[in-house]
Write an enzyme that holds these catalytic residues in place. Structure first.
Site, short mmCIF file in Angstrom:
data_model
loop_
_atom_site.label_atom_id
_atom_site.label_comp_id
_atom_site.label_asym_id
_atom_site.label_seq_id
_atom_site.Cartn_x
_atom_site.Cartn_y
_atom_site.Cartn_z
N HIS A 174 0.83 -1.21 0.00
CA HIS A 174 0.00 0.00 0.00
C HIS A 174 0.87 1.26 0.00
O HIS A 174 0.68 2.17 -0.82
CB HIS A 174 -0.91 -0.05 1.24
N GLU A 175 1.84 1.30 0.91
CA GLU A 175 2.65 2.52 1.05
C GLU A 175 3.67 2.67 -0.07
O GLU A 175 3.81 3.74 -0.65
CB GLU A 175 3.36 2.52 2.42
N HIS A 195 0.84 4.30 -2.90
CA HIS A 195 1.06 5.75 -2.89
C HIS A 195 2.31 6.15 -3.69
O HIS A 195 2.42 7.30 -4.12
CB HIS A 195 1.21 6.25 -1.45
N GLU A 230 -6.51 6.63 -1.18
CA GLU A 230 -6.40 5.47 -0.29
C GLU A 230 -6.97 4.22 -0.97
O GLU A 230 -6.44 3.12 -0.81
CB GLU A 230 -7.11 5.73 1.03
#
Length: 700
Positions: free
Chosen positions: A449-450, A454, A507
């Site tokens: 995810h990070e 992103h 997100e």
């Protein structure tokens, strides 16, 4: 209409967990401990700003409670209250409410943005206040504070139930007379001036213009800074724009900003290298003057400070709680590197260039070059703000993330504490798997995810009159086969274009990347998962995220206003909607007991086929709309998947009542504090735990 007050109170059984980091802290040198201490003091001081950012009454509530607890031990306060006929349960409710205000930095929940009211009567609350030593020592001062907040403390009238703009809720990012039209006008002005709103608030007044014989709105954009005087390089005396007057002033939170600056100066004395010293100097200038460029320059230095022993970041960062999605809530954290888990993330970083091409969009929609970030697992010493996240990808400034780099951090000692809830709406077998692999799968999801959520994706920008950062003659929109006809123009940023939807949309994109790439066995191998265990980790990762997309997410939906009050919750609900739409019996949710229970099942044999295809196709749309800045198409799609129907196969509006029957309160973290008394000392967690056991009767 009667209001169910249980939705707005914290129960006496409120779970409390300690943020464990003492063992790692003990390994630091004295210089490192002092560096961490002063950074912590800067963050805690600045963290008080969040009270002001939350609601008009939050600072006064905090002041009242702080004054009460400051001058006498809790045992003595309790004895006095019991002597005044307050029951044990009522006093516990007073303590729980106090903890809720302290933990959420205000009287609205950080996760969900709904109001927190005391779970005891107003009269009993007042009795406890008046039996306190603080009241006896300063009755006039304490009485004045109580008179100012006693009614609003308990009120759930109208828009007071939740945070929002205009008639949707409460906000202090704008004055109370502002609505969405005002927010859009201010956004347009800031974009016109090439400015961003991270460290601002907006206050509107209306005056009579004698020359034009009509009323005119004046918008004051107030910068957070220690300095209050005008500075022509930063402030703006007056400017007419779109038939309104705008001025930029500074000095918001000036007294708190001064304390932040003082502690950062002290921390600078114990920095371990010149990059850290230069970084802190830029932050000092930012908090002193209000100049956002200084914070950006400090962030540029921060991403160059690779692998520090003490990691920190501070400023007006996340825009989740600004109804317009532009202004950052203050936060600051200090943490120590967990070397064992960080080694796994380092391998993931090294593999990133092999994994990025596996994403479902083509290379035209990816950054021109891979900016290798620092990715560490941290044991958090302290986190000032309204809540503690599990992972962070920062800085949020578009031009830095796109062209210079970023850092990823996973907050390792936070993740296990979030994973101790009960797990309703699943079969016994699925619950067993969730309990066994939920933490391990979440570590994989956070990493993907990070780093690759992103950290990926390109913005198409117009750089000059006839220049672009992409080839307009060659790049094709895969959704319609046409050339790119939309892009970010000068002065536009992701936040300014996507506004209030932007946080949740991004997100959702990052969570979808996590699901999609968790199917890669090489990724799971990095985290030590192979063969049948790897298959279980994949299943639990998808199961956990889609389960939270209704079992937790719908707690954050406000039926009265048809709005979502938490970005991640909406994102996960959207992904659940996408998977339900895929059909083929991939995901099924049924009402097993009318009005009381649901059950979700996932066909794990279809995750790598039906699931991957559905999420992959959705990811392409998310990325294409983001790259092009096509907010209209993005909003049409995202709003559709965010709808909460009352009827149909999945009547979530009605099922939300079932979900609330199983709701558990979110855990409150007890964070350590540091202080200096001759030599450095560290607050012992055991002392904290003994106090909490006595007060809340909760086991650790």
């Amino acid at each position: 209409m009667n209001v169910d007050t249980t939705l707005y109170t914290l129960p006496n059984s409120q779970p409390v967990v300690a943020l464990q980091c003492e063992d790692v802290f003990k390994t630091l040198t004295r210089k490192e401990k002092l560096y961490a201490h002063y950074l912590s003091q800067a963050a805690w001081s600045g963290g008080l700003i969040v009270l002001i950012q939350t609601s008009p009454e939050s600072p006064l509530i905090f002041a009242l409670l702080y004054k009460i607890y400051l001058v006498e031990p809790i045992d003595k306060l309790k004895d006095a209250a019991i002597h005044a006929n307050v029951t044990e349960d009522e006093f516990t409710a007073f303590l729980v409410y106090s903890s809720g205000v302290f933990a959420n930095a205000g009287n609205y929940k950080a996760m969900g943005d709904t109001k927190i009211i005391p779970n005891l009567s107003k009269n009993t609350f007042e009795v406890i206040v008046k039996t306190s030593k603080a009241y006896k020592d300063n009755p006039t001062e304490i009485q004045n504070i109580w008179n100012s907040i006693s009614n609003i403390l308990y009120s759930l009238d109208g828009k007071l139930k939740s945070l929002g703009l205009g008639d949707k809720g409460v906000t202090t990012y704008f004055s109370a007379n502002c609505n969405k039209k005002d927010a859009d006008k201010v956004n347009a002005f800031m974009q016109h001036k090439g400015l961003e709103s991270y460290n601002t608030r907006c206050f509107k007044t209306t005056v009579y213009d004698h020359e034009k014989n009509n009323n005119i709105d004046i918008y004051e954009i107030r910068l957070a800074s220690a300095e209050t005087s005008n500075n022509p390089n930063i402030t703006l005396f007056d400017e007419i724009y779109e038939n309104s007057r705008f001025k930029i002033t500074r000095g918001d939170y000036d007294k708190l900003m001064t304390i932040v600056v003082e502690n950062l100066k002290k921390a600078k004395e114990y920095a371990s290298n010149q990059v850290e010293k230069d970084m802190l100097e830029k932050y000092i200038n930012h908090f002193k003057t209000g100049c956002l460029d200084d914070h950006k320059d400090g962030s540029r230095l921060w991403i160059k400070d690779k692998g520090p022993t003490i990691e920190t970041y501070i400023g007006f960062i996340e825009t989740y709680r600004d109804p317009a999605g532009q202004r950052g809530e203050f936060e600051g954290f200090v943490a120590m590197v967990n070397k064992k888990m960080s080694a796994k993330f380092a391998i993931l970083v090294n593999k990133a260039e092999e994994l990025i091409p596996k994403l479902p969009w083509n290379s035209d929609f990816e950054k021109d070059s891979y900016l290798r970030p620092d990715f560490t697992s941290l044991d958090v010493l302290m986190f000032a703000g309204s809540c503690i996240p599990s992972g962070i990808n920062i800085p949020n400034y578009d031009e830095i993330r796109q062209n210079e780099g970023f850092k990823n951090v996973s907050l390792g000692n936070v993740i296990p504490a979030h994973m101790k809830d009960s797990i309703p709406f699943l079969s016994e077998n699925d619950q067993t798997l969730m309990h066994k692999y939920r933490i391990d799968s979440f570590e994989v999801q956070v990493g993907l995810h990070e780093l690759l959520g992103h950290g990926t994706g390109k913005y198409f920008r117009q750089m000059g009159p006839d220049t672009f950062n992409f080839d307009r003659n060659k790049v094709i929109n895969p959704l319609n086969g046409s050339r790119i006809d939309k892009f970010f123009q000068k002065g536009e940023t992701y936040d300014s274009k996507f506004g209030a939807m932007g946080s949740s949309y991004e997100e959702c994109r990052a969570e979808a990347v996590g699901l999609y790439l968790s199917l890669e066995k090489d990724v799971l191998k990095i985290f030590g998962h192979q063969e049948s265990t790897a298959d279980d980790i994949i299943y639990v990762n998808w199961l956990s995220l889609l389960w939270s997309g209704f079992a937790k997410a719908l707690e954050m939906y406000q039926p009265a206003t048809k709005t979502w009050s938490q970005a991640h919750a909406q994102a996960r609900y959207v992904l659940l909607s996408v998977c339900l739409e895929a059909s083929e019996n991939f995901v099924n949710i049924i009402e097993t007991e009318e009005g009381t229970n649901l059950q979700m099942t996932i066909d794990r044999t279809k995750i790598s086929t039906v699931g991957k295809t559905a999420i992959g196709n959705f990811l392409v749309k998310l990325q294409v709309y983001k790259s092009m800045g096509d907010v209209e198409s993005a909003k049409d799609m995202y709003d559709r998947y965010s709808e909460v129907p009352e009827n149909g196969v999945h009547p979530w509006g009605r099922w939300r009542d079932i979900i609330l029957l199983h709701k558990e309160p979110r855990k409150i973290f007890v964070q350590p504090n540091t202080f200096i008394d001759g030599l450095y000392k560290y607050l012992n967690f055991l002392q904290v735990q003994k106090i909490l056991r006595r007060l809340f009767r909760i086991d650790f």
